[in-house]
Design an enzyme around this catalytic site. Sequence first.
Site, PDB file in Angstrom:
ATOM      1  N   GLY A  89       2.619   2.538  10.473  1.00 28.71           N
ATOM      2  CA  GLY A  89       3.657   3.606  10.183  1.00 28.71           C
ATOM      3  C   GLY A  89       4.405   4.054  11.449  1.00 28.71           C
ATOM      4  O   GLY A  89       4.913   5.166  11.583  1.00 28.71           O
ATOM      5  N   LYS A  94       0.191   4.202  -0.465  1.00 26.35           N
ATOM      6  CA  LYS A  94      -0.358   5.638   0.121  1.00 26.35           C
ATOM      7  C   LYS A  94      -0.063   6.622  -0.896  1.00 26.35           C
ATOM      8  O   LYS A  94      -0.118   6.337  -2.119  1.00 26.35           O
ATOM      9  CB  LYS A  94       0.231   5.816   1.545  1.00 26.35           C
ATOM     10  CG  LYS A  94      -0.067   4.551   2.551  1.00 26.35           C
ATOM     11  CD  LYS A  94      -0.010   4.815   3.829  1.00 26.35           C
ATOM     12  CE  LYS A  94      -0.072   3.523   4.489  1.00 26.35           C
ATOM     13  NZ  LYS A  94      -0.071   3.596   6.084  1.00 26.35           N
ATOM     14  N   HIS A 101      -9.429   1.520   5.084  1.00 30.13           N
ATOM     15  CA  HIS A 101      -8.063   1.823   5.657  1.00 30.13           C
ATOM     16  C   HIS A 101      -8.307   2.682   6.871  1.00 30.13           C
ATOM     17  O   HIS A 101      -9.080   3.693   6.790  1.00 30.13           O
ATOM     18  CB  HIS A 101      -7.139   2.185   4.630  1.00 30.13           C
ATOM     19  CG  HIS A 101      -6.011   2.394   5.080  1.00 30.13           C
ATOM     20  ND1 HIS A 101      -5.297   3.152   5.874  1.00 30.13           N
ATOM     21  CD2 HIS A 101      -4.657   1.544   5.028  1.00 30.13           C
ATOM     22  CE1 HIS A 101      -4.056   2.730   6.547  1.00 30.13           C
ATOM     23  NE2 HIS A 101      -3.634   1.718   5.909  1.00 30.13           N
ATOM     24  N   SER A 146       3.477  -1.927  10.180  1.00 34.52           N
ATOM     25  CA  SER A 146       4.929  -1.879  10.307  1.00 34.52           C
ATOM     26  C   SER A 146       5.480  -3.434  10.061  1.00 34.52           C
ATOM     27  O   SER A 146       6.499  -3.779  10.624  1.00 34.52           O
ATOM     28  CB  SER A 146       5.468  -1.429  11.245  1.00 34.52           C
ATOM     29  OG  SER A 146       5.000  -0.015  12.039  1.00 34.52           O
ATOM     30  N   GLU A 203      -5.207  -4.611  10.798  1.00 33.93           N
ATOM     31  CA  GLU A 203      -4.328  -3.501  11.024  1.00 33.93           C
ATOM     32  C   GLU A 203      -4.540  -2.633  12.280  1.00 33.93           C
ATOM     33  O   GLU A 203      -5.258  -1.784  12.250  1.00 33.93           O
ATOM     34  CB  GLU A 203      -4.314  -2.448   9.813  1.00 33.93           C
ATOM     35  CG  GLU A 203      -3.998  -3.067   8.340  1.00 33.93           C
ATOM     36  CD  GLU A 203      -3.422  -2.320   7.319  1.00 33.93           C
ATOM     37  OE1 GLU A 203      -2.442  -2.515   6.702  1.00 33.93           O
ATOM     38  OE2 GLU A 203      -3.942  -0.980   7.179  1.00 33.93           O
ATOM     39  N   GLU A 228      -6.770   5.301   7.652  1.00 33.68           N
ATOM     40  CA  GLU A 228      -6.705   6.510   7.354  1.00 33.68           C
ATOM     41  C   GLU A 228      -7.756   7.203   6.697  1.00 33.68           C
ATOM     42  O   GLU A 228      -7.970   8.273   6.947  1.00 33.68           O
ATOM     43  CB  GLU A 228      -5.203   6.516   6.489  1.00 33.68           C
ATOM     44  CG  GLU A 228      -3.805   6.572   7.122  1.00 33.68           C
ATOM     45  CD  GLU A 228      -2.661   5.827   6.604  1.00 33.68           C
ATOM     46  OE1 GLU A 228      -2.769   6.005   5.333  1.00 33.68           O
ATOM     47  OE2 GLU A 228      -2.036   5.316   7.323  1.00 33.68           O
ATOM     48  N   ASN A 236       0.877  -1.187  -0.093  1.00 34.24           N
ATOM     49  CA  ASN A 236      -0.091   0.046   0.036  1.00 34.24           C
ATOM     50  C   ASN A 236       0.932   1.234  -0.063  1.00 34.24           C
ATOM     51  O   ASN A 236       1.303   1.544   0.911  1.00 34.24           O
ATOM     52  CB  ASN A 236      -0.704  -0.150   1.142  1.00 34.24           C
ATOM     53  CG  ASN A 236      -1.566   1.266   1.712  1.00 34.24           C
ATOM     54  OD1 ASN A 236      -1.673   2.082   0.385  1.00 34.24           O
ATOM     55  ND2 ASN A 236      -2.184   1.379   2.662  1.00 34.24           N
TER      56      ASN A 236
HETATM   57  P1  PGA Z   1       2.899   0.495   7.394  1.00 33.81           P
HETATM   58  O1  PGA Z   1       1.369   0.540   6.872  1.00 33.81           O
HETATM   59  O2  PGA Z   1       3.283  -0.877   6.881  1.00 33.81           O
HETATM   60  O3  PGA Z   1       3.689   1.561   7.031  1.00 33.81           O
HETATM   61  O4  PGA Z   1       2.786   0.489   9.105  1.00 33.81           O
HETATM   62  C1  PGA Z   1       0.519  -0.502   6.654  1.00 33.81           C
HETATM   63  C2  PGA Z   1      -0.951   0.204   6.126  1.00 33.81           C
HETATM   64  O5  PGA Z   1      -1.246   1.366   6.500  1.00 33.81           O
HETATM   65  O6  PGA Z   1      -1.253  -0.664   5.155  1.00 33.81           O
END
Ligand code: PGA
Length: 257
Positions: free
Chosen positions: A176, A13, A98, A215, A170, A100, A11
């Site tokens: 992140g 983003k 997601h 992460s 998640e 976000e 992903n």
């Molecule tokens: P990340 O993001 O691996 O940077 O933690 C995962 C995601 O938001 O899908």
Amino acid sequence: MAKRDLLIAGNWKMNGSKESVYNLISGVVDGTTDISNIDIAVCPPSIFIPMVSELAAKSNNIKVGAQNSCIETSGAYTGELSVQMIENFDCKYCIIGHSERRTLYGESDEVVAEKFNTVQQSKLIPILCIGETLEERESNITEQVLAQQLDAISEKNGNDAFANCVIAYEPVWAIGTGKTATPEQAQQAHAFIRQHLAKIQAEHAQAVQILYGGSMNATNARELLSQQDIDGGLIGGASLKVDDFVTICQTAKELSL
Ligand code: PGA
């Protein structure tokens, strides 16, 4: 019991440029490392979807996905993308819900369920993201939150809603942040998700791929992907680094042998 096939999904983003997209996909498809026979997906910013689709077509196992789509299928919705448009550019997946999108763009469980429905009406496969915040985990309501996010989907889309979809667990506190759920914490949440889905429809619960996201990186991927109910990863930060992403795909391949 045999595990399901692993799926490694990136992903991206809102990151990348024409140059970095070219380098990233070329690096993944260049064939130096054998990552054939593993299901890989990349979900770039939508403007790069045509470019990624064209580059990914050089491999037979890299599929493309969108990060979001509109509930509506066409019309006066400035700035939105329909599932048909996404399909038009050879995508297989569409990420839905997601955290976000839920937090920064106010997407409620109801909106996520509507989007899920629109995606399922198309040929795309939804990658439904669910997960608890740190506060919810510390209040011991993780399972309640996950159940509620899943129930919102089946209430709107019926008991067969999970027949053709991917779920990504998640934990919001791990996205992140560099803080990963321990393999035990992740396995526990994944097992709960599968048990909860089994109450809705047992066969779909066994078949559905549940990815871990938060992460995941080249170092922790092996332990996470080895867990019984973890069927792959949805990877943000590490999917932007070609070496790390290829290492994760290679790990998945080794675990699948
Ligand atoms: P990340 O993001 O691996 O940077 O933690 C995962 C995601 O938001 O899908």
